[in-house]
Motif scaffolding. Structure first.
Motif, mmCIF file in Angstrom:
data_model
loop_
_atom_site.group_PDB
_atom_site.id
_atom_site.type_symbol
_atom_site.label_atom_id
_atom_site.label_comp_id
_atom_site.label_asym_id
_atom_site.label_seq_id
_atom_site.Cartn_x
_atom_site.Cartn_y
_atom_site.Cartn_z
ATOM 1 N N TYR A 104 0.841 -1.184 0.000
ATOM 2 C CA TYR A 104 0.000 0.000 0.000
ATOM 3 C C TYR A 104 0.885 1.246 0.000
ATOM 4 C CZ TYR A 104 0.980 -0.307 5.036
ATOM 5 O OH TYR A 104 1.595 -0.421 6.258
ATOM 6 N N SER A 152 -5.720 10.374 -0.442
ATOM 7 C CA SER A 152 -5.962 10.685 -1.857
ATOM 8 C C SER A 152 -5.322 12.002 -2.253
ATOM 9 C CB SER A 152 -7.472 10.728 -2.128
ATOM 10 O OG SER A 152 -8.026 9.429 -2.104
ATOM 11 N N THR A 155 -1.565 11.331 -2.601
ATOM 12 C CA THR A 155 -1.210 10.506 -3.762
ATOM 13 C C THR A 155 -1.739 11.079 -5.071
ATOM 14 O OG1 THR A 155 -3.197 9.136 -3.479
ATOM 15 C CG2 THR A 155 -1.168 8.407 -2.366
ATOM 16 N N GLY A 156 -2.683 12.017 -4.987
ATOM 17 C CA GLY A 156 -3.299 12.573 -6.183
ATOM 18 C C GLY A 156 -4.270 11.626 -6.858
ATOM 19 N N ASP A 157 -4.627 10.544 -6.177
ATOM 20 C CA ASP A 157 -5.531 9.537 -6.742
ATOM 21 C C ASP A 157 -6.913 9.693 -6.113
ATOM 22 O OD1 ASP A 157 -6.769 7.376 -7.842
ATOM 23 O OD2 ASP A 157 -5.185 5.933 -7.364
ATOM 24 N N TYR A 158 -7.720 10.558 -6.685
ATOM 25 C CA TYR A 158 -9.041 10.828 -6.114
ATOM 26 C C TYR A 158 -10.083 9.791 -6.543
ATOM 27 C CZ TYR A 158 -6.988 15.293 -4.875
ATOM 28 O OH TYR A 158 -6.187 16.262 -4.336
ATOM 29 N N GLY A 159 -9.768 9.009 -7.562
ATOM 30 C CA GLY A 159 -10.688 7.979 -7.997
ATOM 31 C C GLY A 159 -10.910 6.915 -6.932
ATOM 32 N N ARG A 160 -9.931 6.741 -6.059
ATOM 33 C CA ARG A 160 -10.044 5.736 -4.999
ATOM 34 C C ARG A 160 -11.157 6.095 -4.006
ATOM 35 N NH1 ARG A 160 -5.735 2.089 -4.251
ATOM 36 N NH2 ARG A 160 -3.969 2.416 -5.667
ATOM 37 N N THR A 163 -14.313 4.309 -5.109
ATOM 38 C CA THR A 163 -14.337 2.882 -4.778
ATOM 39 C C THR A 163 -14.456 2.682 -3.270
ATOM 40 O OG1 THR A 163 -11.900 2.771 -4.736
ATOM 41 C CG2 THR A 163 -12.997 2.253 -6.818
ATOM 42 N N TRP A 203 -10.977 1.556 -0.879
ATOM 43 C CA TRP A 203 -9.956 2.532 -1.305
ATOM 44 C C TRP A 203 -8.767 1.808 -1.927
ATOM 45 C CZ3 TRP A 203 -4.966 4.146 -0.937
ATOM 46 C CH2 TRP A 203 -4.689 5.498 -1.236
#
Length: 270
Positions: A104, A152, A155-160, A163, A203
């Motif tokens: 992770y 998020s 990491t800049g990963d807002y799509g998580r 989910t 996530w």
């Protein structure tokens, strides 16, 4: 995280933090089921009521120096106290070590340390009292959501986050159906815990969510069968399911996506 602090420093620091948190968890495990405040009054010997001084409240060390007895009245202090402190220290250290592995992103470390702490508290309470207190489970929704948003952002990963929401709703709904279908076999405390765990697992991805959710039933089934074979339980014995949900979630966090990928490869689906 390895760019900020080396593993040989962050892992022991996490273990030290875990020991301190473990000392607090002993208070939580004792007081929350009784509806008592976890901040007042200060810790005291349950036998003589003598307030415990700070130097007698050092995790693990104080219990060893006092030889497991109260300094004031000599009453025995349960070995569970240093075991919880040491266990929490190990759990925190292992979780921090995972930040240097591909299981992770390091940005997820705060929420995983949080779950390591409340997971230990909920496990002990459920095993002893057969309940998962709202005072711990309900705030976990807010804390988990906030820490996942932070992860998020880092990491800049807002799509998580989408989910995570789907995971929370899906696992909550699944356990709600089970609780409605088998009222004697699944408590609503399990349902509420499922939603919060589903948020965390969602996530991490679909593999973590599915494997983490399914692992709870596999582990619960294996232990239940072992208890029946050993004559320690029957088919009608109620076994707390919360600990298996938490352990299954740990499997999902650390190995869920890898197990899912392996399954897809073996079956030729991918």
């Amino acid at each position: 995280m390895s760019d900020v602090l080396p593993w040989w420093l962050i892992v022991p620091l996490a273990g030290l933090l875990g020991a301190l948190i473990g000392s607090f968890l002993n208070v939580v495990v004792w007081r929350v089921p009784q509806g008592m405040s976890i901040v007042h009054p200060p810790s005291a010997c349950p036998e003589c009521g003598h307030r415990i001084a700070w130097h007698d409240n050092v995790p693990v060390v104080s219990w060893l120096l006092l030889r497991g007895r109260c300094r004031s009245c000599g009453a025995r202090i349960s070995v569970r106290y240093p075991l919880v402190e040491a266990g929490t220290a190990v759990a925190f250290a292992l979780t921090a070590w995972g930040a240097y592995a591909p299981w992770y992103p390091a940005a997820l470390l705060p929420v995983l340390l949080y779950w390591a702490a409340i997971g230990i508290a909920l496990t002990l309470i459920d095993l002893e009292h057969h309940r998962l207190p709202n005072a711990i489970v309900l705030p976990s929704y807010v804390v988990t959501a906030v820490l996942l948003v932070l992860a998020s952002v880092l990491t800049g990963d807002y799509g998580r986050l989408l989910t995570a929401l789907i995971g929370a709703v899906a696992l909550f709904a699944f356990y709600w159906i089970l609780a409605r279908s088998y009222p004697g076999g699944m408590g609503f405390g399990d349902v509420k815990l499922a939603g919060s765990l589903g948020m965390l697992l969602g996530w991490l991805g679909w593999g973590a969510l599915i494997v983490g959710g399914f692992s709870a039933f596999v582990l619960g089934g294996v232990v239940g069968l072992a208890l029946m074979v050993g004559g320690r339980a029957s088919r009608k014995t109620r076994i707390p399911f919360g600990p298996f949900m938490l352990l299954g979630a740990a499997v999902g966090v650390f190995a869920g996506n890898a197990i899912a990928d392996l399954y897809l490869t073996i079956t030729g689906i991918s």
